[in-house]
Write a protein that holds these residues in place. Structure first.
Motif, short mmCIF file in Angstrom:
data_model
loop_
_atom_site.label_atom_id
_atom_site.label_comp_id
_atom_site.label_asym_id
_atom_site.label_seq_id
_atom_site.Cartn_x
_atom_site.Cartn_y
_atom_site.Cartn_z
N GLY A 157 103.48 37.08 67.11
CA GLY A 157 102.25 37.16 67.14
C GLY A 157 101.62 36.16 68.14
N LEU A 158 102.31 35.57 69.04
CA LEU A 158 101.82 34.77 69.95
C LEU A 158 101.09 35.13 71.09
N VAL A 159 101.48 36.40 71.66
CA VAL A 159 100.90 37.01 72.91
C VAL A 159 100.89 38.60 72.29
N ARG A 160 99.84 39.09 72.70
CA ARG A 160 99.39 40.61 72.32
C ARG A 160 99.76 41.58 73.43
N GLN A 161 99.40 41.15 74.70
CA GLN A 161 99.98 42.24 75.98
C GLN A 161 100.29 41.42 76.89
N PHE A 162 101.28 42.23 77.79
CA PHE A 162 102.26 41.54 78.78
C PHE A 162 101.83 42.47 80.22
N GLY A 163 102.03 41.61 81.10
CA GLY A 163 101.73 42.31 82.46
C GLY A 163 102.66 41.40 83.65
N VAL A 164 102.40 41.70 84.74
CA VAL A 164 102.92 41.00 85.79
C VAL A 164 101.78 40.63 86.79
N SER A 165 102.23 39.80 87.94
CA SER A 165 101.45 39.53 89.06
C SER A 165 102.06 39.40 90.36
N ASN A 166 101.76 40.16 91.38
CA ASN A 166 102.30 40.11 92.68
C ASN A 166 103.89 40.85 92.63
N MET A 167 103.74 41.91 92.03
CA MET A 167 105.03 42.61 91.87
C MET A 167 104.94 44.07 92.36
N ALA A 168 106.15 44.64 93.01
CA ALA A 168 105.93 45.92 93.50
C ALA A 168 106.36 46.79 92.35
N ALA A 169 106.43 48.02 92.63
CA ALA A 169 106.87 49.15 91.65
C ALA A 169 108.01 49.10 91.23
N PRO A 170 109.19 48.85 92.06
CA PRO A 170 110.60 48.89 91.60
C PRO A 170 110.96 47.54 91.00
N GLN A 171 110.16 46.35 91.08
CA GLN A 171 110.25 45.38 90.29
C GLN A 171 109.85 45.38 88.80
N ILE A 172 108.52 46.12 88.82
CA ILE A 172 108.05 46.50 87.38
C ILE A 172 108.89 47.44 86.85
#
Length: 325
Positions: A157-172
Motif C-alpha cells: 500500500g505504499l504506491v498506488r500506480q506505476f509508470g515509466v519515463s523516457n522509455m520506448a515501446a519495446p522497453q515498456i
C-alpha cells in the motif's frame, strides 16, 4: 491555500489529469545547502497558483534539487494537512546523481527502488505515493527484479500506480511482461520545440527520418495499452512565449500570440493546446516556479484545445521552419 470552490478533488488515476504541475523548480539550488523559509514560501505560492487554475496532480522526482523539491512540498502539506486528500502526488526514482559512491548513473535494482520510495515518503510527509515512475531505463536492470520491487510496494500500500519515463515501446512491453500491475504512464520530452514525437511518424521513408530521436511506435503502443502520455518540458522553456532562439522560433512566437489574442487566451495556453490537440491526449507537465506563469496556463487545464486542424498544422510547420515532406 486556495478557496474550497477553486480546488477540485484529485482523481486517483493519473490518466484523468489533463495538466500536471512539475515541482522540479521548487526547493532552492541543486547543491546540498538546506532550504529555508523563502523556499517554503515559494513552494506554497506555486502550489496555490496550480490549485487556482484547477491542477491537482503534482510531479516530483527523488533527485530534484537533491531531494529538496520533495521536502519543501512536504512542508506545504504539513502546514495544510487537508490538502493531501485534494492532490495526487507522482514521483520518480532510478537516477543516481554523481557523488562519493560513483558517477551519475541509472539504478533500477530492487533495493534502490525500495530505498528511494522510503525516502520520498519521508520527505513528502505522506504514507502513500499515488504514482511512481521509473525515471530512466537502466541497461543493467533485471525486469523480474524490478517487477518484484514494484509488486511489493503495491501490496504494502505504499504506491498506488506505476509508470515509466523516457522509455520506448519495446522497453515498456518488456517490463510489463514481467509485471502484473499495469503501467499507466510514460513521461517524455514533448513540446512545440521538441517536435520529434510527431515528426518521427511523418518522416517514415524519408531521408530526414534519421534526424529524429523519438522512438517510432511509442505513441501508438501507449494509446493501445491505455498508458497515459505526459509531456515534460511542455512549455519549451519559453521559446514561443518570449525566449525565442531562432528565426523560426520568432515567427512561431508571433503566430502563437496572434492565436492567443484571437481565442481570448494566453500564449502559454496555445503552446499547451498544441500538445493537447493530439488524439493521444498528452498531459503537459508545466515546470515553471513562477505563479504568474502557472496562472497563464489556466485555459490548458480548464478548456478543451481550441485549435483547428489547420491552425495546428500551421503552427507546426512554422515552428519547424520548413514544409512537411
Amino acid at each position: 491555500m486556495a478557496d474550497e470552490q477553486h480546488v477540485s478533488p484529485a482523481s486517483a488515476d493519473i490518466r484523468d489529469h489533463r495538466l500536471i504541475y512539475g515541482c522540479m523548480g521548487l526547493g532552492g539550488g541543486w547543491d546540498a545547502e538546506p532550504y529555508g523559509a523563502p523556499e517554503i514560501a515559494a513552494a506554497e505560492a506555486a502550489v496555490e497558483a496550480a490549485l487556482e487554475i484547477g491542477v491537482t496532480a503534482f510531479d516530483h522526482a527523488d533527485i530534484y534539487r537533491n531531494g529538496k523539491s520533495e521536502a519543501v512540498f512536504g512542508e506545504v502539506l504539513a502546514r495544510a494537512p487537508e490538502l493531501r486528500r485534494r492532490v495526487l502526488i507522482q514521483t520518480k526514482c532510478g537516477i543516481r546523481l554523481p557523488g562519493d559512491e560513483g558517477p551519475g548513473r541509472y539504478d533500477l535494482r530492487a533495493a534502490h527502488i525500495e530505498r528511494s520510495v522510503e525516502r520520498s515518503l519521508t520527505r513528502l510527509r505522506t504514507d502513500v505515493i499515488d504514482v511512481l515512475l521509473l525515471h530512466r531505463p537502466d541497461p543493467l536492470a533485471d525486469p523480474d527484479e524490478v517487477a518484484g520491487a514494484l509488486t511489493s510496494l503495491y501490496r504494502q500500500g505504499l504506491v498506488r500506480q506505476f509508470g515509466v519515463s523516457n522509455m520506448a515501446a519495446p522497453q515498456i512491453a518488456h517490463l510489463q511482461a514481467a509485471l502484473d500491475v499495469p503501467l499507466v504512464a510514460n513521461q517524455l520530452e514533448i513540446s512545440l520545440g521538441r517536435r520529434d514525437w510527431v515528426e518521427a511518424g511523418v518522416l517514415v521513408n524519408t531521408a530526414e527520418s534519421t534526424g529524429t530521436g523519438f522512438p517510432l511506435g511509442t505513441l501508438e503502443h501507449c494509446r493501445a495499452h491505455r498508458i497515459g502520455l505526459q509531456a515534460w518540458g511542455a512549455l519549451a522553456r519559453g521559446r514561443f512565449t518570449g525566449a525565442a532562439r531562432t528565426p523560426a522560433d520568432r515567427e512561431a512566437t508571433e503566430r502563437v500570440a496572434a492565436l492567443a489574442e484571437a481565442k481570448g487566451t494566453t500564449p502559454e495556453a496555445i503552446v499547451l493546446w498544441w500538445i493537447q490537440r493530439h488524439p493521444a491526449r498528452v498531459a503537459p507537465v508545466i515546470g515553471t516556479a513562477r505563479p504568474d506563469r502557472i496562472r497563464a496556463c489556466r485555459d490548458a487545464a480548464r478548456r478543451d484545445p481550441e485549435l483547428t486542424r489547420e491552425e495546428w498544422y500551421d503552427l507546426w510547420i512554422i515552428a519547424r521552419g520548413a514544409p512537411l515532406p
